[in-house]
Scaffold this active site. Structure first.
Site, PDB file in Angstrom:
ATOM      1  N   GLU A   1      -6.651  -5.822   3.524  1.00 29.49           N
ATOM      2  CA  GLU A   1      -6.813  -6.985   2.626  1.00 29.49           C
ATOM      3  C   GLU A   1      -7.878  -6.722   1.568  1.00 29.49           C
ATOM      4  O   GLU A   1      -8.475  -7.649   1.035  1.00 29.49           O
ATOM      5  CB  GLU A   1      -7.120  -8.256   3.416  1.00 29.49           C
ATOM      6  CG  GLU A   1      -5.943  -8.787   4.206  1.00 29.49           C
ATOM      7  CD  GLU A   1      -4.748  -9.114   3.320  1.00 29.49           C
ATOM      8  OE1 GLU A   1      -4.919  -9.769   2.286  1.00 29.49           O
ATOM      9  OE2 GLU A   1      -3.632  -8.693   3.676  1.00 29.49           O
TER      10      GLU A   1
ATOM     11  N   GLY B   1     -24.769   0.797  29.635  1.00 32.92           N
ATOM     12  CA  GLY B   1     -23.609   1.562  30.088  1.00 32.92           C
ATOM     13  C   GLY B   1     -22.428   0.679  30.436  1.00 32.92           C
ATOM     14  O   GLY B   1     -21.271   1.063  30.222  1.00 32.92           O
TER      15      GLY B   1
ATOM     16  N   THR C   1     -11.397  -2.670   5.729  1.00 31.08           N
ATOM     17  CA  THR C   1     -10.541  -1.956   4.785  1.00 31.08           C
ATOM     18  C   THR C   1      -9.328  -2.763   4.365  1.00 31.08           C
ATOM     19  O   THR C   1      -9.023  -2.860   3.173  1.00 31.08           O
ATOM     20  CB  THR C   1     -10.079  -0.615   5.395  1.00 31.08           C
ATOM     21  OG1 THR C   1     -11.224   0.177   5.708  1.00 31.08           O
ATOM     22  CG2 THR C   1      -9.172   0.134   4.442  1.00 31.08           C
TER      23      THR C   1
ATOM     24  N   THR D   1       0.821  -1.209   0.000  1.00 30.10           N
ATOM     25  CA  THR D   1       0.000   0.000   0.000  1.00 30.10           C
ATOM     26  C   THR D   1       0.857   1.262   0.000  1.00 30.10           C
ATOM     27  O   THR D   1       1.866   1.349   0.705  1.00 30.10           O
ATOM     28  CB  THR D   1      -0.920   0.009   1.228  1.00 30.10           C
ATOM     29  OG1 THR D   1      -1.771  -1.134   1.166  1.00 30.10           O
ATOM     30  CG2 THR D   1      -1.769   1.260   1.277  1.00 30.10           C
TER      31      THR D   1
ATOM     32  N   ARG E   1     -29.008 -10.365  33.379  1.00 28.10           N
ATOM     33  CA  ARG E   1     -29.411  -8.992  33.730  1.00 28.10           C
ATOM     34  C   ARG E   1     -30.923  -8.864  33.632  1.00 28.10           C
ATOM     35  O   ARG E   1     -31.530  -9.245  32.620  1.00 28.10           O
ATOM     36  CB  ARG E   1     -28.750  -8.009  32.762  1.00 28.10           C
ATOM     37  CG  ARG E   1     -29.163  -6.559  32.949  1.00 28.10           C
ATOM     38  CD  ARG E   1     -28.516  -5.965  34.195  1.00 28.10           C
ATOM     39  NE  ARG E   1     -28.340  -4.535  34.087  1.00 28.10           N
ATOM     40  CZ  ARG E   1     -29.266  -3.628  34.425  1.00 28.10           C
ATOM     41  NH1 ARG E   1     -30.425  -4.024  34.877  1.00 28.10           N
ATOM     42  NH2 ARG E   1     -29.007  -2.338  34.295  1.00 28.10           N
TER      43      ARG E   1
END
Length: 655
Positions: free
Chosen positions: A435, A412, A433, A151, A322
């Site tokens: 490869e 949270g 992004t 690149t 939860r």
């Protein structure tokens, strides 16, 4: 897939029971031993998850390098290299190891990918024995660190237009590597800023004043820890994530390397300065070289699935413990996963993760067969390249979506760094992004579809593909896609022929497959017509392609979703009767129907869904979520993520 879901005596639904151990063995497949080795190493080095938060960037980079070298000593990272150099001689095993490593710190994963996948893979697949003998033993142990310098600042996806130049000096029998301007500097290169000693550098080869296209060279970038003469290295600095990987920029100021530095599997230069290649066509030669590097895309796709599994395991376990709001007169608050909306948020994502897991199994097997010379058909290589590109795109987009949804589903608490979502989100974001940019990769998939993987496949650039397609008669394209034949087949599958508003048949896998196949083939015929219409009006081929680009991407996604569903259906059909088969069948139905539901506008626009049937699919998706709800804990446990990797005590429980 309604088989075995009802009681013969009552006709009612019977809740299956999951054998988690057996399901885990199914998912691990033939590489169970390899995956267990990686899991053991992950637990051994679990402290890196804390160290990533606690250490400064320099110390973190050094720690990651240490772990990579220590893992290499266990044999985990070298499985894809030949045994004669100290590797394992098993390409499929190397991918399975990488997929499993994605359960842990992703800087470690990417450092492994850079060193053994990109740098090592380029030496192995583009070089010959002279390179293998010198470099492979050291790089397999991690003693020799290297980088993959493809690149550039000005060019990423368009590798053919790279600006770095390698000119052959016949008198000295050397190549002179030169960075021609800022846009040609190598950028974002892993291992460059600190640890790399060698780089595989991709550059435009010039011999006797003639350009021969992009080739790869082995170039020393450090000597005794300092930049080599003529090599200038900068640190890219902090990134959004993966800060344990030392990405950097490299410039070459007339750096000389010997003639033997050219990785010469596909082309060579004689001492006298004569260019030679067994592949005459320059485009075909270029794509053949890049095709050997497909392992990176297969690896990143698998890593995306692994990261998604971690996020879903945490969010599902949290939703099973939860409580929030009282749901009845007894006053006890209700578990999150008992809410229909929470089921809708998580369970289709679990189904899609299973689907992508089995799709990854297929592409990993194809890679192993092609690179082990079990499948030496050129078309098999083209099919592998396209499938790897598409699977990587779908899997990494899925990971990004899953991690965000799971973070939100944990409220949270999910925002606390200790609960892993911060690192997962930051570190995996770049998977879409590197490869290959996912949209560019889907264009590669579409190119294969539009050319029917013809022998001309490697010869075609974008404009060549447009011209190739537009030379086909529209009637031929329609016949190739068989849309009208498929329509008849779809009708035959449904009770009452064209009465599409009946609910019967929604859980028939043949109906589900017919729907996604019809969508793909209708889209493919449509984009071919649009391309041909534009050219028939004498318009510029590039402008025509640009206008239909959204259509091109849509057909590629439709194609990949069809392949993913086929992989899931096939896997489920091969299982022995029992609770696990029923459970996977429910997941398969959920993946198929939620996929159709997500694109209901297209199916309705094209007459394949009535309003009534569309509503019936939504009801069925909700019902499948209710049926899968009691199985959710076992389904995520079967992924075999070590508890130490979940590192979310507030969410999943534990000390």
């Amino acid at each position: 897939m309604t088989t075995d879901r009802t009681s013969p005596a009552t006709g009612g639904y019977v809740q299956p029971e999951i054998d988690v151990r057996a399901l885990a063995e199914l998912l691990d497949g033939e590489y169970a031993e390899v995956r267990d080795l990686v899991r053991d190493n992950l637990v051994t080095y679990a402290s890196v998850l804390d160290e990533a938060d606690e250490l400064d960037i320099d110390a973190y980079r050094e720690r990651v390098r240490e772990l990579v070298v220590e893992m290499a000593a266990t044999g985990q990272t070298g499985m894809g290299f030949p045994k004669r150099y100290g590797g394992g001689g098993d390409v499929g095993a190397s991918i399975a190891a990488f997929e499993t490593l994605a359960f842990g710190d992703l800087s470690v994963l990417v450092k492994v990918g850079v060193q053994f996948g990109l740098f090592g893979g380029a030496i192995l697949h583009l070089g010959t024995e002279r390179h293998h003998d010198v470099h492979l033993p050291g790089l397999i142990t991690g003693e020799l660190m290297g980088c993959f310098a493809m690149t550039e600042t000005g060019h990423g996806s368009n590798v053919q237009a790279l600006g770095t130049v390698a000119r052959y000096d016949a008198d000295a029998q050397e190549f002179v590597i030169t960075t021609e301007g800022d846009q040609a500097r190598k950028d974002y290169i892993g291992n460059a800023a600190r640890h790399g000693e060698l780089a595989v550098v991709f550059a435009q080869l010039e011999v006797a004043g003639k350009s021969e296209g992009v080739h790869a060279f082995v170039v020393p970038i450090r000597a005794d820890g300092e930049p080599a003469p003529g090599v200038h290295i900068e640190d890219d600095g902090r990134k959004m994530g993966l800060n344990g990987v030392d990405n950097g920029r490299i410039r070459f100021d007339d750096v000389r390397v010997p003639r033997e530095a050219l990785l010469n599997r596909f082309a060579d230069v004689t001492p006298e300065g004569v260019y030679e290649s067994t592949i005459d066509n320059p485009n075909r030669r270029f794509f053949t070289m890049l095709g050997t590097l497909v392992q990176g895309r297969v690896s990143v796709g698998g890593a995306g699935v692994g990261a998604a599994k971690v996020a879903l395991a945490i969010a599902t376990k949290y939703a099973l413990r939860r409580r929030q709001f009282a749901a009845g007169p007894q006053g006890e608050e209700q578990l999150l996963l008992d809410y229909g909306l929470h089921q809708r948020r998580l369970l289709p994502l679990i189904a899609r993760t299973y689907a992508l897991h089995f799709a990854q199994d297929v592409v990993r097997t194809q890679l192993h067969d092609v690179f082990s010379d079990l499948e030496d058909d050129p078309q098999a290589r083209r099919l592998l390249e396209a499938r790897a590109a598409g699977t990587k795109a779908l899997a990494t987009w899925h990971a990004t979506r899953v991690i965000q949804e799971c973070r939100e589903a944990c409220g949270g608490a999910g925002y606390l760094a200790v609960n892993r979502f911060a690192a997962l989100k930051a570190d995996s974001d770049i998977f879409t992004t590197f490869e290959g940019d996912n949209h560019v990769l889907l264009q590669l998939v579409a190119k294969g579809l539009l050319t029917d993987y013809a022998s001309e496949f490697e010869d075609l650039d974008q404009l060549g593909m447009v011209r190739y397609v537009t030379n086909l008669a529209v009637e031929t394209v329609i016949e190739k896609t068989s849309a009208h034949k498929l329509l008849e087949r779809v009708r035959d599958l449904l009770p009452g022929g064209d009465e599409w508003d009946q609910e019967a048949g929604l859980l028939d896998s043949e109906y589900q497959l017919a729907m996604v196949r019809y969508r793909e083939e209708h889209m493919l015929a449509g984009v071919a017509r649009r391309l041909k219409a534009g050219i028939d009006r004498k318009r510029d081929p590039g402008a025509v392609f640009s206008e239909v680009q959204d259509h091109v991407i849509a057909v590629a996604r439709a194609h990949m979703e069809r392949l993913v569903l086929e992989a899931f259906v096939e896997k489920t059909r091969t299982l022995p009767d029992g609770g696990n088969k029923v459970a996977l069948g429910l997941l398969c139905d959920l993946y198929a129907l939620s996929t159709i539901e997500a694109d209901r506008a297209w199916f309705m626009e094209h007459g394949r869904l009535t309003v009534q049937r569309s509503k019936a699919i939504t009801r069925e998706v909700n019902d499948l979520c209710r049926k899968i709800r009691p199985l959710a804990g076992g389904l995520v446990d079967a992924w075999g993520i070590p508890d130490a990797m979940l590192r979310a005590p507030d969410l999943v429980g534990g000390a």
